[in-house]
Design a protein around this motif. Structure first.
Motif, PDB file in Angstrom:
ATOM      1  N   ASP A  42       0.834  -1.205   0.000  1.00 21.92           N
ATOM      2  CA  ASP A  42       0.000   0.000   0.000  1.00 21.92           C
ATOM      3  C   ASP A  42       0.868   1.254   0.000  1.00 21.92           C
ATOM      4  OD1 ASP A  42      -2.304  -1.497   0.023  1.00 21.92           O
ATOM      5  OD2 ASP A  42      -2.757  -1.147   2.143  1.00 21.92           O
ATOM      6  N   ALA A  43       1.884   1.268   0.860  1.00 24.04           N
ATOM      7  CA  ALA A  43       2.740   2.458   0.957  1.00 24.04           C
ATOM      8  C   ALA A  43       3.499   2.698  -0.339  1.00 24.04           C
ATOM      9  CB  ALA A  43       3.712   2.298   2.127  1.00 24.04           C
ATOM     10  N   HIS A  44       4.034   1.637  -0.939  1.00 27.00           N
ATOM     11  CA  HIS A  44       4.789   1.792  -2.186  1.00 27.00           C
ATOM     12  C   HIS A  44       3.869   2.219  -3.337  1.00 27.00           C
ATOM     13  CE1 HIS A  44       8.869   0.605  -1.182  1.00 27.00           C
ATOM     14  NE2 HIS A  44       8.388  -0.369  -0.427  1.00 27.00           N
ATOM     15  N   ALA A  45       2.644   1.673  -3.369  1.00 26.96           N
ATOM     16  CA  ALA A  45       1.701   2.069  -4.425  1.00 26.96           C
ATOM     17  C   ALA A  45       1.337   3.540  -4.291  1.00 26.96           C
ATOM     18  CB  ALA A  45       0.457   1.193  -4.363  1.00 26.96           C
TER      19      ALA A  45
ATOM     20  N   SER B 158       4.256  -4.910 -11.110  1.00 29.90           N
ATOM     21  CA  SER B 158       2.925  -5.102 -11.693  1.00 29.90           C
ATOM     22  C   SER B 158       1.843  -4.718 -10.697  1.00 29.90           C
ATOM     23  CB  SER B 158       2.745  -6.550 -12.164  1.00 29.90           C
ATOM     24  OG  SER B 158       2.790  -7.454 -11.078  1.00 29.90           O
ATOM     25  N   GLN B 159       2.061  -5.032  -9.418  1.00 31.86           N
ATOM     26  CA  GLN B 159       1.089  -4.646  -8.404  1.00 31.86           C
ATOM     27  C   GLN B 159       1.029  -3.128  -8.247  1.00 31.86           C
ATOM     28  OE1 GLN B 159      -1.256  -6.179  -6.385  1.00 31.86           O
ATOM     29  NE2 GLN B 159      -0.950  -7.740  -7.937  1.00 31.86           N
TER      30      GLN B 159
ATOM     31  N   GLY C 154       4.195 -10.563 -14.622  1.00 30.29           N
ATOM     32  CA  GLY C 154       3.565  -9.958 -13.459  1.00 30.29           C
ATOM     33  C   GLY C 154       2.157 -10.516 -13.358  1.00 30.29           C
ATOM     34  N   ASP C 155       1.844 -11.261 -12.307  1.00 29.19           N
ATOM     35  CA  ASP C 155       0.640 -12.090 -12.297  1.00 29.19           C
ATOM     36  C   ASP C 155      -0.423 -11.595 -11.338  1.00 29.19           C
ATOM     37  OD1 ASP C 155       2.309 -12.666 -10.172  1.00 29.19           O
ATOM     38  OD2 ASP C 155       1.514 -14.680  -9.923  1.00 29.19           O
ATOM     39  N   ILE C 156      -1.702 -11.840 -11.704  1.00 32.86           N
ATOM     40  CA  ILE C 156      -2.830 -11.499 -10.837  1.00 32.86           C
ATOM     41  C   ILE C 156      -3.875 -12.620 -10.823  1.00 32.86           C
ATOM     42  CG2 ILE C 156      -2.518  -9.001 -11.100  1.00 32.86           C
ATOM     43  CD1 ILE C 156      -4.872  -9.023 -13.085  1.00 32.86           C
TER      44      ILE C 156
ATOM     45  N   GLY D 152       1.432 -11.083   0.830  1.00 33.35           N
ATOM     46  CA  GLY D 152       0.113 -11.705   0.900  1.00 33.35           C
ATOM     47  C   GLY D 152      -1.024 -10.709   0.808  1.00 33.35           C
ATOM     48  N   SER D 153      -0.776  -9.457   1.152  1.00 24.08           N
ATOM     49  CA  SER D 153      -1.824  -8.436   1.078  1.00 24.08           C
ATOM     50  C   SER D 153      -2.249  -8.154  -0.358  1.00 24.08           C
ATOM     51  CB  SER D 153      -1.352  -7.139   1.737  1.00 24.08           C
ATOM     52  OG  SER D 153      -0.346  -6.504   0.948  1.00 24.08           O
ATOM     53  N   THR D 154      -1.426  -8.538  -1.323  1.00 28.49           N
ATOM     54  CA  THR D 154      -1.769  -8.260  -2.721  1.00 28.49           C
ATOM     55  C   THR D 154      -2.897  -9.148  -3.233  1.00 28.49           C
ATOM     56  OG1 THR D 154      -0.123  -9.804  -3.634  1.00 28.49           O
ATOM     57  CG2 THR D 154       0.613  -7.554  -3.166  1.00 28.49           C
ATOM     58  N   VAL D 155      -3.085 -10.307  -2.606  1.00 32.66           N
ATOM     59  CA  VAL D 155      -4.069 -11.274  -3.121  1.00 32.66           C
ATOM     60  C   VAL D 155      -5.470 -10.668  -3.144  1.00 32.66           C
ATOM     61  CG1 VAL D 155      -5.116 -13.539  -2.748  1.00 32.66           C
ATOM     62  CG2 VAL D 155      -2.658 -13.227  -2.389  1.00 32.66           C
ATOM     63  N   ALA D 156      -5.809  -9.898  -2.130  1.00 31.72           N
ATOM     64  CA  ALA D 156      -7.136  -9.291  -2.077  1.00 31.72           C
ATOM     65  C   ALA D 156      -7.363  -8.292  -3.206  1.00 31.72           C
ATOM     66  CB  ALA D 156      -7.342  -8.607  -0.720  1.00 31.72           C
ATOM     67  N   TRP D 157      -6.269  -7.815  -3.796  1.00 37.19           N
ATOM     68  CA  TRP D 157      -6.382  -6.869  -4.907  1.00 37.19           C
ATOM     69  C   TRP D 157      -6.641  -7.564  -6.238  1.00 37.19           C
ATOM     70  CZ3 TRP D 157      -6.154  -1.507  -5.299  1.00 37.19           C
ATOM     71  CH2 TRP D 157      -5.956  -0.824  -4.099  1.00 37.19           C
TER      72      TRP D 157
END
Length: 291
Positions: A81-84, A108-109, A130-132, A213-218
């Motif tokens: 979140d902070a980096h984004a 990618s995130q 870069g995967d989602i 792991g916080s990226t998964v919810a995105w």
């Protein structure tokens, strides 16, 4: 003759010194290059001048990475979140209002969140390993997923053990066939390895890795963004990738059926092994979306 020199600059963003590499005319269409882990803007050192005759290519280092500042965790959280949020502020600070975003690895995130925050600014996306789509994750994700499910102190210590030159060497060489391994510069893991000998920097990198792991919810939100906005997209992929095999590339076609997909005979760091194939694909795509 066009000036294709790469320039090395800094800018203050929310009180943090951000280093970035830039090439190309200041009034040219912009290509934004957020980097992957465990790297920095150095990973784009060859792509920047390859685009600079017609495009303004910009590659920042994140806080704690490369030559950017290393703020105390009380000032900067070192989470995704902070980096984004920082990337969005960097773009605003430079006054960038229209761009193609190159999406690779952790970049990618961050890049997708930038696109989602201001879809009208996005001229196109270049997606490279870069995967989602979690159901297409490769076997190399499993140790990370164990930590995501059960973030114990022991698991965190295992993540920390990989933050060093030898762990980085394994990340950069990955599952590349032996015939390609000597194309990858050892500068990549040695430079990153030298940086994390500093305890505060190593801790910053660990905080980010532990937060993955916080990226998964995105992921569902990012897939919805692609379905809704359908940005012009080039997918160029190296399937020799234990994290993101071929299926991770093809999964994008569910939400972007008009995307252009190219599978090259490389791995996670295609700009090291297949630059001569990636550059003409990217240039052709940029010609079409940013003539």
């Amino acid at each position: 003759m066009a000036d294709i020199a790469v320039r090395h600059r800094t800018v203050e963003v929310d009180g943090i010194t951000i280093f970035y590499r830039e090439a190309g005319p200041v009034d040219a269409p912009v290509v934004l290059l957020p980097h992957g882990y465990p790297s920095s803007s150095f990973q784009f050192r060859h792509l920047l001048p390859a685009l600079a005759d017609r495009w303004r290519a910009i590659a920042p280092d994140y806080p704690g990475f490369g030559y950017s500042g290393l703020p105390d965790p009380s000032r900067f959280a070192y989470t995704f979140d902070a980096h984004a949020n920082l990337l969005q502020r960097f773009v605003d600070t430079l006054g960038l209002t229209r761009y193609v975003v190159y999406l690779q690895d952790y970049g990618s995130q961050l890049g997708l969140r930038l696109a989602m925050a201001a879809p009208q600014r996005v001229a196109g996306l270049v997606i490279q390993n870069g995967d989602i789509y979690p159901e297409q994750h490769g076997p190399k994700y499993e140790p990370l997923k164990r930590f995501w499910r059960d973030p114990t102190d022991e698991g965190r210590e295992q993540l920390a053990a990989a933050i060093g030159e030898e762990g980085f060497r394994r990340e950069f060489l990955g599952e590349l066939p032996d015939r390609l391994a000597d194309r990858v510069s050892p500068d990549l893991w040695r430079l990153s390895g030298a940086l994390v000998t500093e305890p505060l920097r190593r801790d910053a990198w660990l905080r980010l890795v532990a937060d993955q792991g916080s990226t998964v919810a995105w992921f569902p939100r990012q897939q919805e963004y692609l379905r809704t906005h359908r940005p012009p997209t080039l997918i160029v992929w190296g399937p020799h990738d234990g994290y993101m095999p071929e299926g991770a590339a093809r999964a994008y076609l569910r939400d972007l059926p008009d995307a252009e997909l190219h599978l090259l005979d490389g791995g996670h760091w295609l700009l090291e092994t297949h630059l001569d194939e990636v550059v003409p694909l990217v240039r052709d795509f940029l010609d079409r979306v940013q003539p």
